[in-house]
Design an enzyme around this catalytic site. Structure first.
Site, short mmCIF file in Angstrom:
data_model
loop_
_atom_site.label_atom_id
_atom_site.label_comp_id
_atom_site.label_asym_id
_atom_site.label_seq_id
_atom_site.Cartn_x
_atom_site.Cartn_y
_atom_site.Cartn_z
N SER A 165 -0.64 -15.15 29.92
CA SER A 165 -1.06 -14.33 31.30
C SER A 165 -2.01 -15.27 31.88
CB SER A 165 -1.89 -13.04 30.69
OG SER A 165 -2.06 -12.27 32.12
N ASP B 186 -0.83 -13.20 38.97
CA ASP B 186 -0.93 -14.23 37.91
C ASP B 186 0.23 -14.89 37.26
OD1 ASP B 186 0.19 -11.82 36.69
OD2 ASP B 186 -1.44 -11.75 35.01
N ASP C 101 2.27 -14.37 34.55
CA ASP C 101 3.20 -13.52 33.95
C ASP C 101 3.57 -12.32 34.72
OD1 ASP C 101 0.87 -12.06 33.11
OD2 ASP C 101 2.03 -11.25 31.61
N ASP D 67 2.23 -9.51 36.03
CA ASP D 67 1.77 -8.18 35.85
C ASP D 67 0.52 -7.70 36.92
OD1 ASP D 67 -0.07 -9.31 34.33
OD2 ASP D 67 0.32 -8.12 32.66
#
Length: 446
Positions: free
Chosen positions: A96, A238, A240, A242
């Site tokens: 992340s 970000d 990843d 989400d």
């Protein structure tokens, strides 16, 4: 040791704390927990991701598990597809917002949710046993690759909003996905909504063009491009995909706390009334929006699974986290930046305002977020100090320690994702918020 194992994933620095034996221990335990069936695997674009992905596939196959590899995709795509396609579980290889040297395993159960606190406790017990149920030569698992599965996620989001109304506005949108997983699907979403898309850092190289956490201080490129292109709105994701942060047409990067508040304002005004489920470290902006529509705010400990589980228990329709995370359970059981972008564009199409004016209408607080590189902290001492200083204040110990006052609050907690302690404070003035931060630091000795 930098390894951080929690409901937010098994995170560590590759080659230092996230090493093969750690992966074997956790993936083997996870496989024992999941029902029979195929495991879905996706990853972000980090340079270490390909090696880790191949290793996890090999390990799962050795454990007798069939695997479907869907390539570089946002984390919410994996959870959506596990739930929609009824896989036995899913693993996302992503750290992340952590720096590039980090990576992680985010573990998804057969319901398309991250592991709950109870499931994670069971996982840790199995990890301690270090038992690997390897398959015989004729029972090894297989591998399939399906790099088009993200389209199912994309289409579900498009079906939820008024695409024709959004298309009619011909919005000019800048998107910065920091060379993470969200570039391809994020730009496809925006173009499917008729937007003129200006891309920044959308190539999935995994070498982040700036610090990966989508906070205003890290998004100067987006701000400059907004002013240069005279765009209507900007979006930052970000690595990843989400979390979502919004930029105004004037180039101002809105605090990540506005993402959830703005989506909530739109949802409650145009779709249906529902209580909001948010975590303890989210802004009072959501409380103000909820009060406007006469609904309640339900606060839970940090960790999106805590939001998701409370959404399910209460049948609330919208939730999230103030770090730019929108959870719309009709679509997905986790934070989903695609949902956030679609809702914001529908919001703008409905009201004809600039997004920065919508934010101003909601209100403003001074919200300060600090993090400190210390391994641990004695919260009991902090609690005693706060009770002495603020006898009428409201203390909540369910997630670190939060003190609520009449017009402000402060929270101190250990991070689930990094070996740090976080301190948040929110007040009507910056001076007041700073005072609360300093007061907590003195009480905690940091």
């Amino acid at each position: 040791m930098s390894l951080k194992a929690s409901i937010s994933g098994i995170r560590g620095i590759v080659g230092e704390s996230l090493v093969p034996q750690v992966i074997v221990d956790y993936v083997s335990a996870y496989s024992q927990m999941m029902p029979k069936g195929t495991i879905l695997l996706g990853r972000d674009s980090r340079p270490s991701g390909n090696v880790l992905c191949n290793f996890v596939i090999y390990l799962l196959n050795c454990l007798g598990r069939d695997v479907v590899d869907i390539g570089i995709v946002p984390t919410p795509t994996v959870l959506f597809c596990v739930n929609e396609k009824k896989y036995a579980g899913g693993i996302v290889i992503t750290a992340s917002h952590n720096p590039i040297e980090w990576n992680a395993l985010k573990l998804v159960n057969s319901d398309g949710k991250f592991l709950s606190q109870g499931e994670f406790a069971e996982l840790l017990q199995l990890v301690e046993q270090k038992k690997c149920n390897y398959a015989k030569w004729d029972e090894l698992g297989s591998l399939q690759k399906d790099y088009g599965m993200a389209e199912h996620h994309l289409n579900k989001v498009l079906d939820f909003v008024d695409t024709e109304k959004i298309k009619s506005k011909k919005f000019k949108v800048v998107i910065d996905t920091v060379n993470g997983a969200g570039g391809p699907i994020g730009t496809r979403l925006l173009r499917s909504l008729g937007c003129d898309v200006i891309e920044i850092n959308t190539e999935t190289t995994g070498y982040f063009a700036h610090q990966p956490e989508p906070t205003p201080s890290n998004l100067t490129q987006l701000s400059e491009k907004m002013k240069e292109c005279c765009a209507n709105v900007g979006f930052a994701l970000d690595p990843d995909g989400d979390r979502l942060v919004i930029a105004g047409s004037n180039g101002e990067i809105l605090s990540e706390e506005y993402t959830l508040a703005l989506c909530a304002d739109h949802y409650l005004s145009s779709k249906e009334k529902t209580d909001l489920v948010i975590n303890l470290s989210s802004s009072r902006l959501c409380d103000d929006v909820a009060a406007k529509y006469g609904v309640k705010v339900l606060r839970v400990p940090t960790g999106e699974i805590n939001v998701t589980e409370t959404l399910e228990k209460t049948h609330a329709k919208l939730g999230g986290e103030g770090n730019g995370g929108i959870i719309l359970p009709q679509i997905n059981k986790c934070r989903d930046s695609l949902v956030g972008m679609a809702l914001i564009l529908e919001y703008l199409a409905d009201n004809g305002k600039k997004i920065e004016d919508c934010a101003a209408d909601i209100g403003n607080y001074s919200f300060i977020k600090k993090k400190f590189d210390i391994a641990d902290i004695d919260l009991s001492k902090v609690e005693i100090s706060l009770k002495e200083k603020f006898p009428t204040g409201k203390l909540n110990c369910s997630d670190g320690l939060r003190l609520d006052l009449d017009d402000s609050w402060v929270l101190i907690r250990k991070s689930n994702t990094e070996p740090i302690v976080r301190v948040f404070a929110e007040a009507k003035s910056e001076d007041k918020a700073e005072d609360l931060i300093n007061m907590i630091r003195n009480s905690a000795g940091i």
